[in-house]
Design an enzyme around this catalytic site. Sequence first.
Site, PDB file in Angstrom:
ATOM      1  CG  ASN A   9       4.452  -6.227  -5.751  1.00 53.00           C
ATOM      2  OD1 ASN A   9       5.543  -5.956  -5.245  1.00 53.00           O
ATOM      3  ND2 ASN A   9       3.418  -5.394  -5.691  1.00 53.00           N
ATOM      4  CE  LYS A  11       1.578  -6.232  -2.646  1.00 52.49           C
ATOM      5  NZ  LYS A  11       0.197  -6.004  -2.245  1.00 52.49           N
ATOM      6  CG  HIS A  94       1.062  -1.707  -6.250  1.00 52.50           C
ATOM      7  ND1 HIS A  94       0.382  -1.548  -5.067  1.00 52.50           N
ATOM      8  CD2 HIS A  94       0.965  -3.024  -6.570  1.00 52.50           C
ATOM      9  CE1 HIS A  94      -0.096  -2.732  -4.681  1.00 52.50           C
ATOM     10  NE2 HIS A  94       0.244  -3.637  -5.582  1.00 52.50           N
ATOM     11  CD  GLU A  96       0.372  -2.446  -1.558  1.00 49.42           C
ATOM     12  OE1 GLU A  96       1.591  -2.601  -1.771  1.00 49.42           O
ATOM     13  OE2 GLU A  96      -0.418  -3.402  -1.435  1.00 49.42           O
ATOM     14  CD  GLU A 165      -2.062  -5.470  -8.422  1.00 50.60           C
ATOM     15  OE1 GLU A 165      -1.554  -6.585  -8.350  1.00 50.60           O
ATOM     16  OE2 GLU A 165      -1.677  -4.505  -7.724  1.00 50.60           O
ATOM     17  N   GLY A 171      -4.503  -8.275  -0.834  1.00 53.83           N
ATOM     18  CA  GLY A 171      -4.109  -8.656   0.517  1.00 53.83           C
ATOM     19  C   GLY A 171      -5.285  -8.961   1.431  1.00 53.83           C
ATOM     20  CB  SER A 209      -6.608 -12.326  -2.917  1.00 52.20           C
ATOM     21  OG  SER A 209      -6.476 -11.355  -1.883  1.00 52.20           O
TER      22      SER A 209
END
Length: 252
Positions: A9, A11, A94, A96, A165, A171, A209
């Site tokens: 991904n 991003k 996702h 985010e 996730e 991250g 991660s």
Amino acid sequence: MKKKLIAGNWKMNGSLAANESLVRALLAGMGGAGCTVAVCVPAPYLVQLQALCAGSALELGAQDVSQHEQGAFTGEVSAAMLKEFGVRYAIVGHSERRQYNGESDALVAEKAKAALAHGVTPIVCVGETLAQREAGKTEEVVKRQLAAVIHSNGHCISEIVVAYEPIWAIGTGKTATPEQAQQVHAVLRAQLKAATAHSQRVAILYGGSMNSANAASLLAQADIDGGLVGGAALKAPDFLQIIAAARQAPAA
Ligand code: 13P
């Protein structure tokens, strides 16, 4: 036996020049991967990636898709449009997007449905915050998120990919331990099993991660069928090492 799936991904990262050198390095290093490999790229780069990946084993993915078919939805990209550019996967839900764009479980389920209707495989993301984990709510949260998608997609549910996730691992350099991840993957597998006779067909990816050092131990878990990789997918050597780990991992 299903192959592992390693999806990058990207991003909101990349440029024409950076994408080209990254993809060329991946294609040169991937070989006959022995696992499925995909990159989920920002929409404006799909046309570039389609050309770069043509005739290769590298599959193309998007990072989102509209729940609508077409029409007055400024800024949105439909599943039919993605399909025209050879897109095989679309990430939906996702964390985010759930966080910054207010996407609800119901909306994520509609997006998964729109993707499936056009032969694009949705990669449905679920995962808990640190506060939810510490409050012992992990199972409840991921089950609620997946339930919405199961509810609106009926028998098509065996065609999706799920990505677990944990938000606290995204991250942050903090990875769930293989045991922590497996525990949640087993919960998701059981939920899928109750919904479809073909639950083993559904790949459940781990994301958060994942890197070249921890991929092998995560991918060795019984219900971890691959990875959804953020930061490490932007560096060819790291991503290639994760692909190599997936190739060597025991098949489910
Ligand atoms: P990182 O691998 O950078 O933690 O990102 C994970 C992720 O969000 C993939 O979708």
